[in-house]
Design a protein around this motif. Sequence first.
Motif, PDB file in Angstrom:
ATOM      1  N   GLU A  64       0.834  -1.196   0.000  1.00 14.14           N
ATOM      2  CA  GLU A  64       0.000   0.000   0.000  1.00 14.14           C
ATOM      3  C   GLU A  64       0.871   1.250   0.000  1.00 14.14           C
ATOM      4  O   GLU A  64       2.044   1.215   0.379  1.00 14.14           O
ATOM      5  CB  GLU A  64      -0.906   0.006   1.243  1.00 14.14           C
ATOM      6  N   GLU A  65       0.287   2.334  -0.432  1.00 15.47           N
ATOM      7  CA  GLU A  65       0.940   3.639  -0.391  1.00 15.47           C
ATOM      8  C   GLU A  65       2.330   3.610  -1.043  1.00 15.47           C
ATOM      9  O   GLU A  65       3.283   4.189  -0.543  1.00 15.47           O
ATOM     10  CB  GLU A  65       1.053   4.149   1.048  1.00 15.47           C
ATOM     11  N   VAL A  66       2.423   2.902  -2.163  1.00 12.38           N
ATOM     12  CA  VAL A  66       3.692   2.868  -2.893  1.00 12.38           C
ATOM     13  C   VAL A  66       3.882   4.217  -3.573  1.00 12.38           C
ATOM     14  O   VAL A  66       3.023   4.671  -4.325  1.00 12.38           O
ATOM     15  CB  VAL A  66       3.707   1.729  -3.926  1.00 12.38           C
ATOM     16  N   GLU A  67       4.986   4.862  -3.292  1.00  6.92           N
ATOM     17  CA  GLU A  67       5.191   6.206  -3.829  1.00  6.92           C
ATOM     18  C   GLU A  67       6.677   6.546  -3.893  1.00  6.92           C
ATOM     19  O   GLU A  67       7.511   5.894  -3.275  1.00  6.92           O
ATOM     20  CB  GLU A  67       4.480   7.241  -2.954  1.00  6.92           C
ATOM     21  N   ARG A  68       6.956   7.596  -4.630  1.00  5.73           N
ATOM     22  CA  ARG A  68       8.276   8.190  -4.670  1.00  5.73           C
ATOM     23  C   ARG A  68       8.137   9.634  -4.232  1.00  5.73           C
ATOM     24  O   ARG A  68       7.363  10.394  -4.812  1.00  5.73           O
ATOM     25  CB  ARG A  68       8.855   8.123  -6.084  1.00  5.73           C
ATOM     26  N   ASP A  69       8.850  10.019  -3.179  1.00  2.00           N
ATOM     27  CA  ASP A  69       8.653  11.355  -2.630  1.00  2.00           C
ATOM     28  C   ASP A  69       9.433  12.402  -3.425  1.00  2.00           C
ATOM     29  O   ASP A  69      10.110  12.092  -4.414  1.00  2.00           O
ATOM     30  CB  ASP A  69       9.002  11.402  -1.140  1.00  2.00           C
ATOM     31  N   ALA A  70       9.324  13.658  -3.000  1.00  4.66           N
ATOM     32  CA  ALA A  70       9.926  14.763  -3.749  1.00  4.66           C
ATOM     33  C   ALA A  70      11.441  14.664  -3.809  1.00  4.66           C
ATOM     34  O   ALA A  70      12.072  15.155  -4.748  1.00  4.66           O
ATOM     35  CB  ALA A  70       9.514  16.095  -3.116  1.00  4.66           C
ATOM     36  N   ILE A  71      12.045  14.026  -2.832  1.00  5.90           N
ATOM     37  CA  ILE A  71      13.504  13.883  -2.810  1.00  5.90           C
ATOM     38  C   ILE A  71      13.960  12.770  -3.738  1.00  5.90           C
ATOM     39  O   ILE A  71      15.047  12.816  -4.308  1.00  5.90           O
ATOM     40  CB  ILE A  71      13.995  13.616  -1.370  1.00  5.90           C
ATOM     41  N   GLY A  72      13.102  11.748  -3.879  1.00  2.00           N
ATOM     42  CA  GLY A  72      13.450  10.617  -4.731  1.00  2.00           C
ATOM     43  C   GLY A  72      13.406   9.282  -4.031  1.00  2.00           C
ATOM     44  O   GLY A  72      13.604   8.237  -4.657  1.00  2.00           O
ATOM     45  N   ASN A  73      13.171   9.287  -2.696  1.00  2.00           N
ATOM     46  CA  ASN A  73      13.050   8.029  -1.969  1.00  2.00           C
ATOM     47  C   ASN A  73      11.823   7.260  -2.450  1.00  2.00           C
ATOM     48  O   ASN A  73      10.776   7.849  -2.709  1.00  2.00           O
ATOM     49  CB  ASN A  73      12.912   8.297  -0.471  1.00  2.00           C
ATOM     50  N   VAL A  74      11.954   5.931  -2.545  1.00  2.00           N
ATOM     51  CA  VAL A  74      10.868   5.058  -2.963  1.00  2.00           C
ATOM     52  C   VAL A  74      10.437   4.227  -1.765  1.00  2.00           C
ATOM     53  O   VAL A  74      11.292   3.717  -1.027  1.00  2.00           O
ATOM     54  CB  VAL A  74      11.323   4.154  -4.121  1.00  2.00           C
ATOM     55  N   MET A  75       9.129   4.097  -1.581  1.00  2.00           N
ATOM     56  CA  MET A  75       8.671   3.370  -0.394  1.00  2.00           C
ATOM     57  C   MET A  75       7.315   2.734  -0.624  1.00  2.00           C
ATOM     58  O   MET A  75       6.548   3.142  -1.500  1.00  2.00           O
ATOM     59  CB  MET A  75       8.600   4.317   0.804  1.00  2.00           C
ATOM     60  N   GLY A  76       7.041   1.708   0.184  1.00  2.00           N
ATOM     61  CA  GLY A  76       5.746   1.062   0.187  1.00  2.00           C
ATOM     62  C   GLY A  76       5.470   0.530   1.578  1.00  2.00           C
ATOM     63  O   GLY A  76       6.386   0.098   2.278  1.00  2.00           O
ATOM     64  N   ARG A  77       4.206   0.558   1.990  1.00  2.00           N
ATOM     65  CA  ARG A  77       3.836   0.207   3.357  1.00  2.00           C
ATOM     66  C   ARG A  77       3.160  -1.160   3.421  1.00  2.00           C
ATOM     67  O   ARG A  77       2.234  -1.449   2.657  1.00  2.00           O
ATOM     68  CB  ARG A  77       2.891   1.270   3.923  1.00  2.00           C
ATOM     69  N   ARG A  78       3.623  -1.992   4.333  1.00  2.00           N
ATOM     70  CA  ARG A  78       2.958  -3.260   4.652  1.00  2.00           C
ATOM     71  C   ARG A  78       2.199  -3.056   5.952  1.00  2.00           C
ATOM     72  O   ARG A  78       2.816  -2.870   7.010  1.00  2.00           O
ATOM     73  CB  ARG A  78       3.974  -4.396   4.794  1.00  2.00           C
ATOM     74  N   ARG A  79       0.895  -3.070   5.872  1.00  2.00           N
ATOM     75  CA  ARG A  79       0.074  -2.758   7.026  1.00  2.00           C
ATOM     76  C   ARG A  79       0.165  -3.830   8.115  1.00  2.00           C
ATOM     77  O   ARG A  79       0.160  -5.024   7.838  1.00  2.00           O
ATOM     78  CB  ARG A  79      -1.391  -2.619   6.607  1.00  2.00           C
ATOM     79  N   GLY A  80       0.263  -3.344   9.360  1.00  2.00           N
ATOM     80  CA  GLY A  80       0.209  -4.241  10.501  1.00  2.00           C
ATOM     81  C   GLY A  80      -1.218  -4.363  11.003  1.00  2.00           C
ATOM     82  O   GLY A  80      -2.166  -3.893  10.375  1.00  2.00           O
ATOM     83  N   SER A  81      -1.367  -4.983  12.160  1.00  2.00           N
ATOM     84  CA  SER A  81      -2.695  -5.199  12.718  1.00  2.00           C
ATOM     85  C   SER A  81      -3.250  -3.956  13.397  1.00  2.00           C
ATOM     86  O   SER A  81      -4.397  -3.941  13.829  1.00  2.00           O
ATOM     87  CB  SER A  81      -2.662  -6.362  13.722  1.00  2.00           C
ATOM     88  N   GLY A  82      -2.440  -2.906  13.494  1.00  2.00           N
ATOM     89  CA  GLY A  82      -2.919  -1.642  14.044  1.00  2.00           C
ATOM     90  C   GLY A  82      -2.370  -1.360  15.417  1.00  2.00           C
ATOM     91  O   GLY A  82      -1.890  -2.256  16.131  1.00  2.00           O
ATOM     92  N   ASN A  83      -2.414  -0.088  15.782  1.00  2.00           N
ATOM     93  CA  ASN A  83      -1.983   0.356  17.110  1.00  2.00           C
ATOM     94  C   ASN A  83      -0.505   0.088  17.370  1.00  2.00           C
ATOM     95  O   ASN A  83      -0.089  -0.054  18.515  1.00  2.00           O
ATOM     96  CB  ASN A  83      -2.828  -0.302  18.215  1.00  2.00           C
TER      97      ASN A  83
END
Length: 227
Positions: A64-83
């Motif tokens: 989720e939320e796979v993106e490349r930010d303004a600086i150039g870093n690339v990232m993607g989020r693996r969601r946990g169970s929360g909290n």
Amino acid sequence: MTAAATIARILADPRFRDAVATMTREHDRTVADIVTLTEIPSPPFAEERRAAAYLEMLRAHGLEEVERDAIGNVMGRRRGSGNGRTVVVAAHLDTVFPAGTDVRVRREGTKLYAPGVGDDTRSLAVNLAFLRAMDAAGIRTRSDILFLGDVGRKDSATCAACGTSSSRAATATRSMPSSPWTARRWTASSPAASAASATASPSAAPAATASPPSAWSTRPMPWPAPC
């Protein structure tokens, strides 16, 4: 529960064994990812092509939320169970080698030879292997895990393994997110060595020796190569 007890509990969990089995089974795929990424030139301040390729790898896996930010870093989020807090697992996209360097990979037995293959391209691929293995084994975490390919690591640096210098002191304004993997160092026996060769076993940290050119073992390992 002590740290030792927590580790023992994780190691005894069938899901952990399933994850390790997945990494072993997909070893050739991980090696192929190392080769693919290594052969995309990524000198300081010119990480765009490799960043785009890594972003597509993260996206293809379904993060989720796979993106490349303004600086150039690339990232993607693996969601946990929360909290839970967000845990960052990072490897840097750039290498110390300047534009125009021949980055084609040569394979000899269980080793890959190429500039930047161990620092830090291998870690990019192994982090992907971790992600696939966790999902295949059904491992869920409380915390979100942010898989990050960061830029600017070599903006102003001298490679500890081969002595190649890349000075960007005048324009190095980008900041790199802190990373537990890139905080560790290894060096060749001689700072002036033309390259480094490293292998590792589960019981010992990688030992580096000089050999031309930059090399990294393709044997299966359960953790990212240190920077």
